[in-house]
Design a protein around this motif. Structure first.
Motif, PDB file in Angstrom:
ATOM      1  N   SER A  20       0.654  -1.272   0.615  1.00  0.00           N
ATOM      2  CA  SER A  20       0.116  -0.324   0.295  1.00  0.00           C
ATOM      3  C   SER A  20       0.843   1.037   0.687  1.00  0.00           C
ATOM      4  O   SER A  20       0.617   2.197  -0.215  1.00  0.00           O
ATOM      5  CB  SER A  20      -0.841   0.006   1.142  1.00  0.00           C
ATOM      6  N   MET A  42      -2.363   2.895  -2.791  1.00  0.00           N
ATOM      7  CA  MET A  42      -3.529   2.383  -2.835  1.00  0.00           C
ATOM      8  C   MET A  42      -3.097   1.294  -1.432  1.00  0.00           C
ATOM      9  O   MET A  42      -2.400   1.297  -0.947  1.00  0.00           O
ATOM     10  CB  MET A  42      -3.453   1.862  -3.825  1.00  0.00           C
ATOM     11  N   ASP A  46      -8.671   3.082  -3.656  1.00  0.00           N
ATOM     12  CA  ASP A  46      -8.440   4.035  -3.762  1.00  0.00           C
ATOM     13  C   ASP A  46      -8.905   5.151  -2.448  1.00  0.00           C
ATOM     14  O   ASP A  46      -9.617   5.333  -2.548  1.00  0.00           O
ATOM     15  CB  ASP A  46      -9.223   4.964  -5.012  1.00  0.00           C
ATOM     16  N   ARG A 100      -8.781   8.444  -2.373  1.00  0.00           N
ATOM     17  CA  ARG A 100      -9.401   9.344  -2.105  1.00  0.00           C
ATOM     18  C   ARG A 100     -10.803   9.423  -2.344  1.00  0.00           C
ATOM     19  O   ARG A 100     -11.487  10.076  -2.103  1.00  0.00           O
ATOM     20  CB  ARG A 100      -8.509  10.314  -3.311  1.00  0.00           C
ATOM     21  N   THR A 101     -11.572   8.342  -3.173  1.00  0.00           N
ATOM     22  CA  THR A 101     -12.790   7.809  -3.680  1.00  0.00           C
ATOM     23  C   THR A 101     -13.325   7.253  -3.503  1.00  0.00           C
ATOM     24  O   THR A 101     -14.594   6.343  -3.353  1.00  0.00           O
ATOM     25  CB  THR A 101     -12.169   7.847  -5.575  1.00  0.00           C
ATOM     26  N   MET A 126     -10.268   0.002  -7.193  1.00  0.00           N
ATOM     27  CA  MET A 126      -8.759   0.228  -8.649  1.00  0.00           C
ATOM     28  C   MET A 126      -9.126  -1.027  -9.359  1.00  0.00           C
ATOM     29  O   MET A 126      -9.426  -2.460  -9.671  1.00  0.00           O
ATOM     30  CB  MET A 126      -8.053   0.215  -7.977  1.00  0.00           C
TER      31      MET A 126
END
Length: 524
Positions: A372, A377, A403, A405-406, A410
């Motif tokens: 990670s 990630m 991800d 952030r979102t 992935m």
């Protein structure tokens, strides 16, 4: 109804003379103090006490002369029987003592006084988030001692934050013998206070006080002086905290293969509650799950499939609600979002790790952390299974990444490409130290950076994208079974044809034999 005992006593009786024995019965269990009756006398403040009572046997005897009672025909003595329960329960009896004989003219000797506090131990319970100021309890004092002759101090026996002062938490009013709470308590911070109340005479050269000795050894009143008492304030829990998920407000992301069916484990949600008892008992429920594809265990938060995964959806979203007080309607609750992605098993990322699956499972978290950090990630493991082939025991780890952030899964092609650019040997050397394994360097011993690192499984290889030996295995197994069935059928057909041919030849030979036999019997 207060029981009354009668006794007769001569005024010239010397100290130590038996007067009367009082008996009280407590039907509670004696081992914890709830059924143990202890006796005490409520003395008058007008004269020095002349009677004493054995705290265990209830035997009343004299402890002084009766020179102050020459004008009295009888005396009323109040006896209190109390237990060591929490709270302490007590009963009262009256002993009527008839005085006989001539008046006593001798000067009274110096006598010892009784304890300041009628009880040496108190317990009180109060709900947290209380209003202030709050009256906690009234402390029973011996009327022999005026409150203004003493300097009263209260202290906390436990070690607390030095910023917190006892005067800001509790206050004792000697005029009313009342203990007050000056602050609203929070059980999650401090669940119990043990206080010590002490009374010191203003004039230190004053008389000494006798210490009451109980017939049992009780740690609750141990280490107390004759002018001290212990007060234990227990803070009761109020349901003032909501359950908190370990995801810290972030959505919970999981994956399932498209071939998954009923009972497949999807994920496990977990929430904690800082309250206690039923206020901390959490139950889980699913919300906004119209697909009716998932189910949750309300006790442990494990989510499983309750149906087969449709082929037309890629992601499912629903909520999990955690409710305390065993899921009751008046319980506090919090909600976490859950997203479940459906992945294609033919497009999975697989890494081969050294070691058996049971060994790899114990160390896989350190490897996932290292990966990670390397690709920025959140790399996770979906499945571990034994690796087929190779010269050493190995494990296939099927992984995916989320991800940060979102909070989306992935793409597998992108994850494969990101891992392909890593140097796995260098990644193994860059893993963080295990602080628990640090030690002082000894002569002829390696440095901690060689042996003190947290162990993680060694990566043998990153398999080619889309290569799934697990599925190929099952496919090969199915092909082998069809081939066996075909061979058996062909063999049966061959055997049947051979048997038919033999039968036809036998029948033809017999028919020729019959024809030749008829010609010999009937010549033309």
């Amino acid at each position: 109804i207060v029981p009354i005992y009668k006794a007769y006593l001569d005024r010239s009786t010397p100290p130590g003379t038996f007067v009367k024995q009082i008996t009280a019965i407590d039907k509670d269990y004696m081992g914890n103090g709830n059924g143990l009756a202890l006796y005490s006398i409520s003395h008058s403040s007008k004269h020095s006490p002349v009677f004493q009572i054995d705290s265990r046997d209830g035997i009343i005897s004299t402890m002084g002369n009766f020179n102050h009672y020459n004008d009295y025909e009888h005396l009323n003595l109040t006896v209190i029987a109390s237990d060591l329960g929490s709270p302490s329960l007590s009963s009262t009896a009256v002993v009527l003592i008839n005085l006989q004989g001539q008046a006593v003219k001798t000067n009274p000797p110096l006598t010892t006084n009784i304890s300041i506090f009628q009880h040496s131990y108190y317990e009180v319970e109060v709900l947290e988030n209380n209003e202030i100021p709050l009256e906690l309890l009234k402390i029973n004092m011996t009327s022999e001692f005026p409150y203004d002759h003493f300097r009263w101090t209260i202290s906390i026996e436990e070690e607390l934050d030095p910023v917190i002062k006892v005067n800001s938490l509790f206050e004792f009013d000697p005029k009313t013998s009342t203990l007050y709470a000056l602050r609203s308590f929070d059980r999650e911070q401090i669940a119990q206070y043990s206080l010590r109340l002490r009374a010191d005479k203003v004039n230190r050269s004053g008389r000494k006080y006798a210490k009451i000795t109980y017939p049992i050894v009780d740690e609750r009143i141990s280490s107390l002086e004759h002018n001290e008492c212990r007060i234990v304030v227990r803070i009761l829990d109020v349901n003032d905290n909501t359950p908190k998920f370990k995801s810290n407000g972030q959505p919970i992301v999981a994956v399932v293969p498209r071939s998954a069916t009923f009972g497949y484990p999807v994920s496990e949600v977990m929430a904690t509650d800082t309250d206690e008892g039923d206020n901390a008992e959490i139950r889980y429920r699913l919300l906004n799950e119209p697909a009716r594809l998932f189910g949750i265990n309300e006790l442990n938060g494990k989510i499983r499939l309750i149906n087969s995964v449709p082929t037309d959806e890629r992601v499912y979203g629903f909520d999990v609600k955690a409710i305390d007080r065993c899921g009751s309607d008046d319980g506090r609750s919090s909600i976490a979002n859950v997203f479940v992605y459906v992945i294609d098993e033919s497009k999975e990322v697989r890494i081969v790790l050294a070691g058996k699956p049971i060994e790899v499972e114990q160390k896989i978290d350190a490897l996932m952390t290292a990966l990670s950090n390397a690709i920025q990630m959140d790399v996770r493991v979906r499945l571990l299974e034994p690796h087929i082939g190779g010269l050493e025991p190995a494990t296939d780890a099927y992984i995916y990444a989320v991800d940060f952030r979102t909070n989306a899964v992935m793409e597998m092609e992108q994850l494969q490409e990101s891992l392909s650019g890593l140097q796995f040997d260098a990644l193994h050397l860059q893993q963080p130290y295990d602080q628990s394994n640090q030690y002082e360097q000894q002569p002829n011993q390696p440095y901690p950076n060689e042996t003190g690192r947290s162990s993680m499984p060694r990566i043998i290889e990153l398999s080619e994208f889309g290569q799934t030996p697990r599925n190929s295995q099952s496919h090969s197994a199915s092909i082998g079974s069809l081939q066996i069935i075909s061979i058996v059928l062909v063999s049966l057909c061959g055997v049947g044809a051979a048997v038919a041919t033999i039968c036809f030849m036998c029948f033809r030979q017999k028919r020729n034999f019959w024809s030749s036999s008829r010609q010999q019997e009937f010549p033309s």
